[in-house]
Design a protein around this motif. Structure first.
Motif, PDB file in Angstrom:
ATOM      1  N   THR A  24      17.656  75.426  19.273  1.00  0.00           N
ATOM      2  CA  THR A  24      17.349  76.521  20.429  1.00  0.00           C
ATOM      3  C   THR A  24      18.478  76.385  21.296  1.00  0.00           C
ATOM      4  O   THR A  24      18.136  75.503  22.291  1.00  0.00           O
ATOM      5  CB  THR A  24      15.880  76.532  20.796  1.00  0.00           C
ATOM      6  N   ALA A  25      19.393  77.174  21.692  1.00  0.00           N
ATOM      7  CA  ALA A  25      20.304  77.331  22.734  1.00  0.00           C
ATOM      8  C   ALA A  25      19.458  77.849  23.914  1.00  0.00           C
ATOM      9  O   ALA A  25      18.753  78.873  23.495  1.00  0.00           O
ATOM     10  CB  ALA A  25      21.391  77.678  22.528  1.00  0.00           C
ATOM     11  N   TRP A  26      19.863  77.653  25.305  1.00  0.00           N
ATOM     12  CA  TRP A  26      19.226  78.246  26.510  1.00  0.00           C
ATOM     13  C   TRP A  26      20.310  79.165  26.894  1.00  0.00           C
ATOM     14  O   TRP A  26      21.078  78.798  27.559  1.00  0.00           O
ATOM     15  CB  TRP A  26      18.880  77.087  27.320  1.00  0.00           C
ATOM     16  N   HIS A  27      19.991  80.437  26.525  1.00  0.00           N
ATOM     17  CA  HIS A  27      21.152  81.519  26.941  1.00  0.00           C
ATOM     18  C   HIS A  27      20.238  82.724  27.212  1.00  0.00           C
ATOM     19  O   HIS A  27      20.987  83.690  27.715  1.00  0.00           O
ATOM     20  CB  HIS A  27      21.784  81.570  25.975  1.00  0.00           C
ATOM     21  N   ALA A  28      19.170  83.040  26.768  1.00  0.00           N
ATOM     22  CA  ALA A  28      18.621  84.388  26.935  1.00  0.00           C
ATOM     23  C   ALA A  28      17.088  84.520  27.207  1.00  0.00           C
ATOM     24  O   ALA A  28      16.494  85.446  26.627  1.00  0.00           O
ATOM     25  CB  ALA A  28      19.023  85.233  25.468  1.00  0.00           C
ATOM     26  N   ARG A  29      16.627  83.425  27.566  1.00  0.00           N
ATOM     27  CA  ARG A  29      15.223  83.298  28.073  1.00  0.00           C
ATOM     28  C   ARG A  29      14.373  83.701  26.704  1.00  0.00           C
ATOM     29  O   ARG A  29      14.116  82.942  26.083  1.00  0.00           O
ATOM     30  CB  ARG A  29      14.632  84.504  29.264  1.00  0.00           C
ATOM     31  N   SER A  30      13.664  84.823  26.800  1.00  0.00           N
ATOM     32  CA  SER A  30      12.764  85.310  25.681  1.00  0.00           C
ATOM     33  C   SER A  30      13.458  85.454  24.376  1.00  0.00           C
ATOM     34  O   SER A  30      12.840  85.465  23.316  1.00  0.00           O
ATOM     35  CB  SER A  30      12.011  86.878  26.108  1.00  0.00           C
ATOM     36  N   GLY A  31      14.813  85.379  24.380  1.00  0.00           N
ATOM     37  CA  GLY A  31      15.652  85.648  23.189  1.00  0.00           C
ATOM     38  C   GLY A  31      16.019  84.578  22.576  1.00  0.00           C
ATOM     39  O   GLY A  31      16.681  84.274  21.764  1.00  0.00           O
ATOM     40  N   ASN A  32      15.608  83.210  23.414  1.00  0.00           N
ATOM     41  CA  ASN A  32      16.170  82.070  22.860  1.00  0.00           C
ATOM     42  C   ASN A  32      15.586  81.467  21.680  1.00  0.00           C
ATOM     43  O   ASN A  32      16.446  81.038  20.606  1.00  0.00           O
ATOM     44  CB  ASN A  32      15.762  80.935  23.960  1.00  0.00           C
ATOM     45  N   ALA A  33      14.377  81.691  21.221  1.00  0.00           N
ATOM     46  CA  ALA A  33      13.544  81.189  19.939  1.00  0.00           C
ATOM     47  C   ALA A  33      14.286  81.944  18.824  1.00  0.00           C
ATOM     48  O   ALA A  33      14.287  81.228  17.869  1.00  0.00           O
ATOM     49  CB  ALA A  33      12.347  81.373  19.978  1.00  0.00           C
ATOM     50  N   SER A  34      14.587  83.269  19.055  1.00  0.00           N
ATOM     51  CA  SER A  34      14.979  83.929  17.884  1.00  0.00           C
ATOM     52  C   SER A  34      16.407  84.430  17.818  1.00  0.00           C
ATOM     53  O   SER A  34      16.852  84.939  16.928  1.00  0.00           O
ATOM     54  CB  SER A  34      14.212  85.320  17.536  1.00  0.00           C
ATOM     55  N   GLY A  35      17.355  83.776  18.679  1.00  0.00           N
ATOM     56  CA  GLY A  35      18.499  84.546  18.972  1.00  0.00           C
ATOM     57  C   GLY A  35      19.629  83.558  18.901  1.00  0.00           C
ATOM     58  O   GLY A  35      19.299  82.271  18.984  1.00  0.00           O
ATOM     59  N   ILE A  36      20.794  83.635  18.356  1.00  0.00           N
ATOM     60  CA  ILE A  36      21.997  82.990  18.277  1.00  0.00           C
ATOM     61  C   ILE A  36      22.851  83.412  19.271  1.00  0.00           C
ATOM     62  O   ILE A  36      23.214  84.674  19.359  1.00  0.00           O
ATOM     63  CB  ILE A  36      22.688  82.844  16.857  1.00  0.00           C
ATOM     64  N   GLY A  37      23.158  82.688  20.453  1.00  0.00           N
ATOM     65  CA  GLY A  37      24.090  83.183  21.406  1.00  0.00           C
ATOM     66  C   GLY A  37      25.308  82.984  21.330  1.00  0.00           C
ATOM     67  O   GLY A  37      25.911  81.889  21.068  1.00  0.00           O
ATOM     68  N   ILE A  38      26.289  83.862  21.630  1.00  0.00           N
ATOM     69  CA  ILE A  38      27.927  83.902  21.450  1.00  0.00           C
ATOM     70  C   ILE A  38      28.285  84.213  22.950  1.00  0.00           C
ATOM     71  O   ILE A  38      28.202  85.257  23.236  1.00  0.00           O
ATOM     72  CB  ILE A  38      28.336  84.669  20.361  1.00  0.00           C
ATOM     73  N   GLU A  39      28.814  83.413  23.573  1.00  0.00           N
ATOM     74  CA  GLU A  39      29.647  83.476  24.703  1.00  0.00           C
ATOM     75  C   GLU A  39      31.052  83.956  24.600  1.00  0.00           C
ATOM     76  O   GLU A  39      31.496  83.449  23.785  1.00  0.00           O
ATOM     77  CB  GLU A  39      29.743  82.221  25.767  1.00  0.00           C
ATOM     78  N   HIS A  40      31.423  85.006  25.555  1.00  0.00           N
ATOM     79  CA  HIS A  40      32.825  85.320  25.235  1.00  0.00           C
ATOM     80  C   HIS A  40      33.550  85.009  26.804  1.00  0.00           C
ATOM     81  O   HIS A  40      32.849  85.489  27.631  1.00  0.00           O
ATOM     82  CB  HIS A  40      32.919  86.738  25.175  1.00  0.00           C
ATOM     83  N   GLU A  41      34.640  84.514  26.665  1.00  0.00           N
ATOM     84  CA  GLU A  41      35.392  83.980  27.877  1.00  0.00           C
ATOM     85  C   GLU A  41      35.713  85.459  28.871  1.00  0.00           C
ATOM     86  O   GLU A  41      36.036  86.401  28.205  1.00  0.00           O
ATOM     87  CB  GLU A  41      36.781  83.613  27.562  1.00  0.00           C
TER      88      GLU A  41
END
Length: 512
Positions: A277-294
């Motif tokens: 679990t990455a920490w990137h979207a609060r309520s969306g952390n548990a179920s989400g995959i986060g992709i950061e774009h430069e």
């Protein structure tokens, strides 16, 4: 510190680089200032002459960090300021170092472009002196590779290499960019041949083979998940590629994402395993995959075709592996995740193009209705908030046409008709009062602390518009919502009880 040995080995991983027509003359430590130079170009020339750092190197560094955009003194997510991204965070202090070296105040370095460029040059020169570079070596652009790697602040060799490689890629390919104020800067392509020394390449990703693997610090994510993976969350870094990777390795960050995508060529680095679990979207952390774009949300130059294509291929792969529908209900922006106060990926992100590349539907999902604030919209406006207004108008029975995020004549007519029906000034402009009426439209159940559900979300959105401050639209009527209701009741001369009954609903739906 002993002199770092440097050679003429080609920059591995860049391949054979095409060089633009005319050969580039060796960069002098004191380049001749062209009388036709604009203020930003002159600042680079002046800083180069004062500190003996090649001008082209300074420009390539500034472009790789910020696209030469100082963002009006606002910090990146890693606490970096200005064109040269002078950093002030718990573990990196190039802003403070630049202040000591130049005599400029921290405020001047944050907000004045010329001072910031001079500060970046001063920091690099201090590193060169510490490494023992001679005057002749300082004139050689290829001698600065390990010093650029140090400037990026990474302690991990693979991340330091990513940082320096990016700068030398821009030196090799050349750059044409617009600085603040519209000034055009052109950096001709040149041959580059720095020596990386002991800086190691990144390993390959364990989950997505075409990506690199540089793990985030264990303090910035949680091992395992408490929910199944059901969405992909799109972010914008508000910083550079290598700088973001370095920040996610810093235990002070308390933030991370699964992947980071580079603007210039779409290179991807994975930092957290998908099973964690990455920490990137609060309520969306548990179920989400986060992709950061430069990049930065207010500068569309970062959103390149290479980035879109590379990221879309990653998203399509994630969706295929986890059975996630390829639609906008399951591929969402950070701003669309409930309980968040971020605005990325912002209005410059091309959702239609991205979803086409993913191979999914550009619609099919719920339109975003929750925002930390609501802008004034009028004919010619575009973006996610226009889509929200169109969706709300259609739901209320006022035909705004296709929900396409473009405020045209049909949307104007629908807004005007809605305003007339609600007794508002019929000007076709969606301001605070029209937003309040639109967002609160619907059923009017009695609500109080402890209530939950869609009606509470409608209330919270309407209060955000009416009060001009963010009321988190999470559908949970807690103490914060209760206080917002009291503040609204007070300002509208209603009975003050912190509960929402007919009088409070009536005022909201009338756009008061």
């Amino acid at each position: 510190m002993p002199r770092i040995p440097l050679g003429r080995a080609a920059l591995a991983g860049l391949g054979t680089l095409a060089v633009v027509a005319a050969a580039v003359q060796p960069v002098s430590a004191a380049p001749r200032a062209d009388r036709a130079e604009g203020p930003v170009t002159h600042a680079f020339s002046s800083a180069s002459a004062e500190y003996g750092v090649p001008r082209d190197l300074l420009i390539a560094l500034g472009y790789s960090e910020t696209h030469l955009d100082g963002h009006h003194g606002l910090p990146s997510q890693a606490g970096g300021y200005g064109v040269m991204h002078l950093v002030s965070n718990p573990d990196q202090h190039t802003l403070e170092l630049a202040s000591r070296l130049t005599g400029d105040t921290a405020r001047e370095l944050r907000t004045d472009i010329a001072a910031n460029i001079r500060g970046g040059a001063a920091v690099l020169r201090s590193y060169a002196d510490h490494a023992g570079l001679s005057k002749a070596e300082r004139r050689d652009t290829d001698s600065w590779y390990p010093l650029l790697a140090r400037y990026g602040g990474a302690t991990d060799p693979a991340t330091a290499r990513l940082y320096a490689d990016t700068v030398y890629t821009f030196l090799a390919k050349g750059v044409t960019a617009r600085a603040e104020g519209g000034e055009k800067l052109t950096l001709p392509a040149r041959e580059v041949a720095p020596e990386r020394g002991s800086l190691a390449p990144a390993a390959q990703s364990p989950d997505y083979p075409s990506a690199l693997w540089v793990p985030a610090n264990a303090a910035n994510y949680a091992v395992g998940r408490t929910a199944s993976i059901s969405k992909v969350v799109i972010h914008v870094t508000e910083g550079s590629y290598a700088g973001t990777i370095s920040w996610f390795q810093n235990p002070s960050a308390q933030v991370s994402a699964h992947y980071v995508v580079r603007s210039s060529d779409g290179q991807i680095t994975q930092m957290v395993r998908e099973k964690d679990t990455a920490w990137h979207a609060r309520s969306g952390n548990a179920s989400g995959i986060g992709i950061e774009h430069e990049g930065y949300i207010d500068n569309p130059s970062w959103f390149t075709d290479a980035m879109y294509r590379s990221s879309a291929a990653l998203t399509a792969s994630i969706c295929a592996r986890y059975g996630i529908p390829k639609d906008r209900a399951h591929i969402v922006g950070h701003s669309e995740v409930p309980g968040n106060d971020h605005t990325d990926p912002g209005p410059n992100w091309n959702w239609t193009y991205y979803m086409q590349l993913v191979g999914g539907s550009t619609g099919g999902g719920e339109v975003q209705l929750s925002f930390p604030s609501y802008d004034t919209l009028r004919s010619g406006s575009t973006g996610a908030q226009v889509s929200a207004a169109q969706s709300l108008l259609n739901a209320a029975g006022f035909d705004a046409g296709t929900v396409d995020g473009s405020f045209g004549t049909k949307t104007t007519s629908a807004v005007t008709a809605f305003q007339k029906a609600r007794g508002l000034g019929a000007d076709g402009v969606v301001g605070a009062r029209t937003w309040t009426a639109l967002l609160s439209a619907g059923s009017t159940p009695a609500l109080s602390q402890g209530s939950t559900g869609a009606a509470v979300q409608r209330l919270q959105r309407a209060l955000t518009a009416a009060l001009g401050r963010t009321v988190t639209a999470d559908g949970d009527f807690g103490s914060g919502t209760q206080q917002a209701v009291r503040d609204y009741q007070t300002s509208r001369s209603l009975g003050i009880d912190g509960q929402v009954g007919p009088a409070t609903w009536g005022a909201l739906q009338a756009g008061r």
